[in-house]
Write a protein that holds these residues in place. Sequence first.
Motif, PDB file in Angstrom:
ATOM      1  N   GLU B 112       0.829  -1.209   0.000  1.00 58.42           N
ATOM      2  CA  GLU B 112       0.000   0.000   0.000  1.00 58.42           C
ATOM      3  C   GLU B 112       0.866   1.263   0.000  1.00 58.42           C
ATOM      4  O   GLU B 112       0.618   2.201  -0.759  1.00 58.42           O
ATOM      5  CB  GLU B 112      -0.909  -0.007   1.242  1.00 58.42           C
ATOM      6  N   SER B 113       1.901   1.272   0.862  1.00 60.71           N
ATOM      7  CA  SER B 113       2.727   2.474   0.966  1.00 60.71           C
ATOM      8  C   SER B 113       3.541   2.703  -0.305  1.00 60.71           C
ATOM      9  O   SER B 113       3.653   3.843  -0.771  1.00 60.71           O
ATOM     10  CB  SER B 113       3.645   2.385   2.197  1.00 60.71           C
ATOM     11  N   ILE B 114       4.077   1.626  -0.881  1.00 59.97           N
ATOM     12  CA  ILE B 114       4.857   1.788  -2.117  1.00 59.97           C
ATOM     13  C   ILE B 114       3.932   2.251  -3.253  1.00 59.97           C
ATOM     14  O   ILE B 114       4.265   3.170  -4.012  1.00 59.97           O
ATOM     15  CB  ILE B 114       5.562   0.465  -2.503  1.00 59.97           C
ATOM     16  N   ALA B 115       2.745   1.636  -3.324  1.00 61.37           N
ATOM     17  CA  ALA B 115       1.802   1.980  -4.395  1.00 61.37           C
ATOM     18  C   ALA B 115       1.347   3.433  -4.286  1.00 61.37           C
ATOM     19  O   ALA B 115       1.303   4.164  -5.279  1.00 61.37           O
ATOM     20  CB  ALA B 115       0.598   1.041  -4.342  1.00 61.37           C
ATOM     21  N   LEU B 116       1.039   3.861  -3.064  1.00 61.08           N
ATOM     22  CA  LEU B 116       0.597   5.246  -2.868  1.00 61.08           C
ATOM     23  C   LEU B 116       1.715   6.231  -3.196  1.00 61.08           C
ATOM     24  O   LEU B 116       1.483   7.256  -3.850  1.00 61.08           O
ATOM     25  CB  LEU B 116       0.170   5.455  -1.412  1.00 61.08           C
ATOM     26  N   GLY B 117       2.924   5.912  -2.735  1.00 64.21           N
ATOM     27  CA  GLY B 117       4.076   6.775  -3.017  1.00 64.21           C
ATOM     28  C   GLY B 117       4.272   6.918  -4.520  1.00 64.21           C
ATOM     29  O   GLY B 117       4.508   8.021  -5.036  1.00 64.21           O
ATOM     30  N   ALA B 118       4.156   5.784  -5.226  1.00 57.82           N
ATOM     31  CA  ALA B 118       4.349   5.800  -6.679  1.00 57.82           C
ATOM     32  C   ALA B 118       3.270   6.641  -7.353  1.00 57.82           C
ATOM     33  O   ALA B 118       3.547   7.391  -8.295  1.00 57.82           O
ATOM     34  CB  ALA B 118       4.326   4.366  -7.213  1.00 57.82           C
ATOM     35  N   CYS B 119       2.027   6.529  -6.879  1.00 56.63           N
ATOM     36  CA  CYS B 119       0.928   7.313  -7.463  1.00 56.63           C
ATOM     37  C   CYS B 119       1.125   8.804  -7.218  1.00 56.63           C
ATOM     38  O   CYS B 119       0.882   9.628  -8.106  1.00 56.63           O
ATOM     39  CB  CYS B 119      -0.413   6.885  -6.874  1.00 56.63           C
ATOM     40  N   LEU B 120       1.572   9.153  -6.012  1.00 55.89           N
ATOM     41  CA  LEU B 120       1.803  10.571  -5.697  1.00 55.89           C
ATOM     42  C   LEU B 120       2.941  11.127  -6.552  1.00 55.89           C
ATOM     43  O   LEU B 120       2.901  12.262  -7.004  1.00 55.89           O
ATOM     44  CB  LEU B 120       2.115  10.735  -4.203  1.00 55.89           C
TER      45      LEU B 120
END
Lengths: 147, 333
Positions: B112-120
Amino acid sequence: MKNKEYVEYVSARSKKSPILMNAVRAFLIGGAICSLGQAIFEFYSVFNSDIKETQSLVSLTLIAIAIILTGIGIFDNIARVAGAGTLVPITGFANAVASSAVDTKSEGFVMGVGAKIFSISGPVILFGTFSGVIYGVIYYICSLIWG
Amino acid sequence: MENNLITLKSSPKILSSYSVAGNKEHNGPLGNYYDEWCADDKFGKSSWEKAESEMQRRALRGALKKASLSDCDLDLILAGDLLNQCVSSTYGLADYNVPYLGLYGACSTCAESIALGACLFDGGIISKCGAITSSHYCSSERQFRYPLEYGGQRAPTAQWTTTGSGAFIIGEKGNVNIEQVMFGRIIDKGISDINNMGAAMAPAVIDTLVRYFDQSGTKPCDFDLIVTGDLGFEGSEIIKDLLLGEGIDVRKNHVDCGLMVFNRETQDVHAGGSGCGCSAIAMASTIIPNLSSGYLKDILFLGTGALMSPMTLFQGETIPAVAHLIRLTHSEE
């Protein structure tokens, strides 16, 4: 797949606890603990002829052993093998109280140990006392009727 | 079916990854690959919670050092753990002067954290961020199960919470490309046994994977690996079996971090490892470095989380689960 089907699928395939093996281990280790209790009883009887007092001393000794083993981190390793063998005798109760106390030390003596020491054994104390009360009432009524 | 596959056009990268593991994990199959480990599971601290915070602190420090960055280079920290109110993350990362978002996705928090960081990053909102997750056997056991020294027996399907923390730095340069992201839906198939979390989480993995293959037009054989977070033995067997029924064969390239971190035969962990530190240290120590070197070219990583609390379980609720997917590829720079 519907929820009910999935739950059935999972419970059909998941490996069950080895009940027979657990029962054999519980019998042997639980029996060994009781034999130890009997040996302690015989030993104490040499010094004390009051049976009731000696019996209480045996329970206290087993509790002390269980608590010391819990404190030095050995009890849970034995219990992992013994299961009900260590849970059912008084040792299991002692471990439930002592392990909670050890665990909650980091939250202090009041809000940690004080508040949480009976978190596992609480139900046993509550319902044990409650059934004691009911037993007492029945006993009293019976003694009134049959003297 | 609506399309909820996110393809990241600006190709965010994982700059560096760093893993901190406990003693039992160090004695496991990946023991030599962890960047740091401690023989004392308290990491020199006075409580298990402080120890977990210390692991996060060390993980981020290590990841920043590997990427030759300092904390002022980060625009954001995305972090989470298993404890109530995500305290391991807040206390562990308080010393870093970086805007912070605490996340809870149970064991899916790493993905979740990697995916959110990548989206941001892809949205142009940040240029560098840290994604950190942790779990600790002793702090989790206290919160979710019994006191540590309590003498009880575990079910064969029970899993062992991993002691470890993994940190990832996301930015624009690096050899590991975050290509696609698909967030999971909450799936509850009626499992209520806390000793069989693999079975509770498996349907979430199946849901996300089926949607992913459908919407991306890819097949399992297009990937070197399909890595799941912490399904353990039981959950892994279930997804292989049920996906086969859907015509999707993942038997050849599926691996599970819960089965990578511990040796089930010798380490008495029953169905394998779990916890958000489980996928974090397996990814940070093994999968990401192999993607970076080019040994692995194209993988799917699914973080799997069981979203219950001890209170909901006592109230008779079943266990909802979620699985977030990230597609990671090797990129030559």
